[in-house]
Design an enzyme around this catalytic site. Sequence first.
Site, mmCIF file in Angstrom:
data_model
loop_
_atom_site.group_PDB
_atom_site.id
_atom_site.type_symbol
_atom_site.label_atom_id
_atom_site.label_comp_id
_atom_site.label_asym_id
_atom_site.label_seq_id
_atom_site.Cartn_x
_atom_site.Cartn_y
_atom_site.Cartn_z
ATOM 1 N N ARG A 1 -19.808 103.865 -60.067
ATOM 2 C CA ARG A 1 -20.317 103.561 -58.061
ATOM 3 C C ARG A 1 -20.341 105.046 -57.811
ATOM 4 O O ARG A 1 -19.699 106.115 -57.907
ATOM 5 C CB ARG A 1 -19.129 103.122 -57.226
ATOM 6 C CG ARG A 1 -17.683 102.764 -57.591
ATOM 7 C CD ARG A 1 -16.494 102.920 -57.609
ATOM 8 N NE ARG A 1 -16.620 103.636 -56.319
ATOM 9 C CZ ARG A 1 -16.857 104.328 -55.824
ATOM 10 N NH1 ARG A 1 -16.230 105.347 -57.103
ATOM 11 N NH2 ARG A 1 -16.354 105.157 -54.751
ATOM 12 N N GLY A 2 -20.101 104.949 -55.570
ATOM 13 C CA GLY A 2 -20.023 105.682 -55.497
ATOM 14 C C GLY A 2 -21.866 106.639 -55.067
ATOM 15 O O GLY A 2 -21.943 107.128 -55.855
ATOM 16 N N ALA A 3 -21.718 106.592 -53.478
ATOM 17 C CA ALA A 3 -23.222 107.448 -53.759
ATOM 18 C C ALA A 3 -23.807 108.113 -54.309
ATOM 19 O O ALA A 3 -25.050 108.168 -55.372
ATOM 20 C CB ALA A 3 -23.475 107.530 -51.960
ATOM 21 N N ARG B 1 -28.167 97.663 -55.972
ATOM 22 C CA ARG B 1 -27.038 98.048 -54.554
ATOM 23 C C ARG B 1 -27.947 98.301 -53.172
ATOM 24 O O ARG B 1 -28.361 99.499 -53.431
ATOM 25 C CB ARG B 1 -25.929 98.993 -54.827
ATOM 26 C CG ARG B 1 -25.158 98.448 -55.435
ATOM 27 C CD ARG B 1 -23.732 99.688 -56.120
ATOM 28 N NE ARG B 1 -23.250 98.769 -54.460
ATOM 29 C CZ ARG B 1 -21.851 99.675 -54.511
ATOM 30 N NH1 ARG B 1 -21.142 100.319 -55.288
ATOM 31 N NH2 ARG B 1 -20.938 99.273 -52.864
ATOM 32 N N GLN C 1 -10.899 100.456 -54.232
ATOM 33 C CA GLN C 1 -11.422 102.534 -54.900
ATOM 34 C C GLN C 1 -9.893 103.542 -54.313
ATOM 35 O O GLN C 1 -9.764 104.042 -54.873
ATOM 36 C CB GLN C 1 -12.351 102.808 -54.480
ATOM 37 C CG GLN C 1 -14.035 101.570 -54.552
ATOM 38 C CD GLN C 1 -14.208 100.471 -53.558
ATOM 39 O OE1 GLN C 1 -13.985 100.307 -53.242
ATOM 40 N NE2 GLN C 1 -15.386 99.585 -54.243
ATOM 41 N N ASP D 1 -22.491 106.602 -47.367
ATOM 42 C CA ASP D 1 -23.701 106.083 -48.333
ATOM 43 C C ASP D 1 -25.379 106.331 -47.845
ATOM 44 O O ASP D 1 -26.176 106.523 -48.319
ATOM 45 C CB ASP D 1 -23.084 104.365 -48.706
ATOM 46 C CG ASP D 1 -22.309 104.140 -49.551
ATOM 47 O OD1 ASP D 1 -20.940 104.705 -49.218
ATOM 48 O OD2 ASP D 1 -22.581 104.174 -50.994
ATOM 49 N N ASN E 1 -20.511 103.910 -44.116
ATOM 50 C CA ASN E 1 -19.572 104.266 -45.072
ATOM 51 C C ASN E 1 -18.679 103.088 -45.339
ATOM 52 O O ASN E 1 -19.295 101.928 -45.113
ATOM 53 C CB ASN E 1 -18.628 105.360 -45.139
ATOM 54 C CG ASN E 1 -17.714 106.305 -46.368
ATOM 55 O OD1 ASN E 1 -18.999 105.883 -47.489
ATOM 56 N ND2 ASN E 1 -16.687 105.879 -45.901
ATOM 57 N N LYS E 2 -17.933 102.881 -46.725
ATOM 58 C CA LYS E 2 -17.523 102.065 -47.298
ATOM 59 C C LYS E 2 -16.335 100.544 -45.713
ATOM 60 O O LYS E 2 -16.095 101.497 -45.163
ATOM 61 C CB LYS E 2 -16.164 101.971 -47.921
ATOM 62 C CG LYS E 2 -14.834 101.320 -48.745
ATOM 63 C CD LYS E 2 -15.613 100.759 -49.344
ATOM 64 C CE LYS E 2 -16.870 100.962 -50.278
ATOM 65 N NZ LYS E 2 -17.893 99.441 -50.811
HETATM 66 O O1 MRU Z 1 -18.633 100.466 -53.113
HETATM 67 P P1 MRU Z 1 -18.768 102.570 -53.765
HETATM 68 O O2 MRU Z 1 -17.299 102.004 -53.854
HETATM 69 O O3 MRU Z 1 -19.608 102.116 -54.428
HETATM 70 O O4 MRU Z 1 -18.338 102.891 -52.149
HETATM 71 C C1 MRU Z 1 -18.176 104.599 -52.523
HETATM 72 C C2 MRU Z 1 -18.241 104.734 -50.726
HETATM 73 O O5 MRU Z 1 -17.979 104.121 -49.579
HETATM 74 C C3 MRU Z 1 -18.478 106.015 -50.920
HETATM 75 O O6 MRU Z 1 -17.420 106.875 -49.662
HETATM 76 C C4 MRU Z 1 -19.431 106.829 -50.597
HETATM 77 O O7 MRU Z 1 -20.441 106.446 -51.984
HETATM 78 C C5 MRU Z 1 -19.643 108.417 -50.643
HETATM 79 S S1 MRU Z 1 -18.868 108.951 -52.140
HETATM 80 C C6 MRU Z 1 -18.927 110.205 -52.277
#
Ligand code: MRU
Length: 348
Positions: A48-50, A92, A199, A240, A250-251
């Site tokens: 996970r994470g963009a 996603r 997370q 994201d 973002n999250k």
């Molecule tokens: O759902 P996730 O855990 O993939 O969400 C991640 C985030 O929202 C992060 O802040 C974002 O992807 C940036 S990661 C460098």
Amino acid sequence: MEEIRAVRLTEEDELFILDQRKLPQEEVYIVTRDYREVIYAIRTLAVRGAPLIGIAAGYGVYLAIKELGDNISFDDFYRSFTRVKEEFANSRPTAKNLFFVLDLVDRLIMENRILPVRKLKSKIRAFVMKIEEKEKEASFRISEFGSRLINKKSRILTHCNTGSLATSGLGTALGIIKMAWKSGLVDMVFVDETRPLLQGARLTSWELEKLGIPYRIVTDNMVGYLMSKGLVDYVIVGADRITKRGDVANKIGTYVLAVLCNYHSIPFIVAAPTSTFDFSIEKGEDIVIEHRNEEEILSLAGCRIAPSGARAMNPAFDVTPSRLVSFIVTEKGVLEPPFEENIERLVL
Ligand code: MRU
């Protein structure tokens, strides 16, 4: 600083994915040659994470096309690639980095269509490795640029996980915090728990723990209290997807932080590589927000917490309008308002 590699392709073309669903209790890897498992890992947040979603998808596409025979025609090859690309694109929807990598691989294939399939395959492999390397460099540059914004020993609040578990390097927002800590500029990191999938509590704290950086986990609804008590000097988050005018997806929970920062005059800093920018979208309202299964809200750590029959809503991201953002840190430098103009100048 110790390097965590959350995704790694071996010489033998086995993909190692650190299973983030199991952290921090267990440090186990999914080892696969099957692209379908990579899609499943993305969908279920094992990876996970963009930026890391983009890299994992790149390797996944490579594993998929590797399965194709070397003697097929380019048209058959491209048809199969398009189908796999579509499957990854549906995993996603919000992180731009996923589509960024898929589109780059697509372009590479089209530009090299005259090559024999065997050569195309190895070209794609090398190309994705290069993307991983570039993202690693980008997060290092972001960490350097961003840490220069911290001008005294500070208490920094962050949301979700934006570290080595979300990128191929130090991280974005968390990379800045790591770098600032190295320079003696971090007094305390407040780690938002980040409901519903935690997370922050599970992953960001795991990374900070390994580095010995002082932190406290707080539940998402404590941030207003902390700010009202003057306990937060900066909020730094990742992204994201960032639109042309600087609106930030973002999250879920990020928007609340930005509004609170505005009210309390606390700098609200967004950190993201340029692969997160989407120039085809003007305003944040047009970003597709992923809605996840309501079970993620109704249960906690596998245990049902709501009455049977209870329903929930589960948007995984929200959008912060650019007027609430103080700085956007990219690998090319730090952007300030007016974002639309400055994004065009620096990033494009
Ligand atoms: O759902 P996730 O855990 O993939 O969400 C991640 C985030 O929202 C992060 O802040 C974002 O992807 C940036 S990661 C460098």
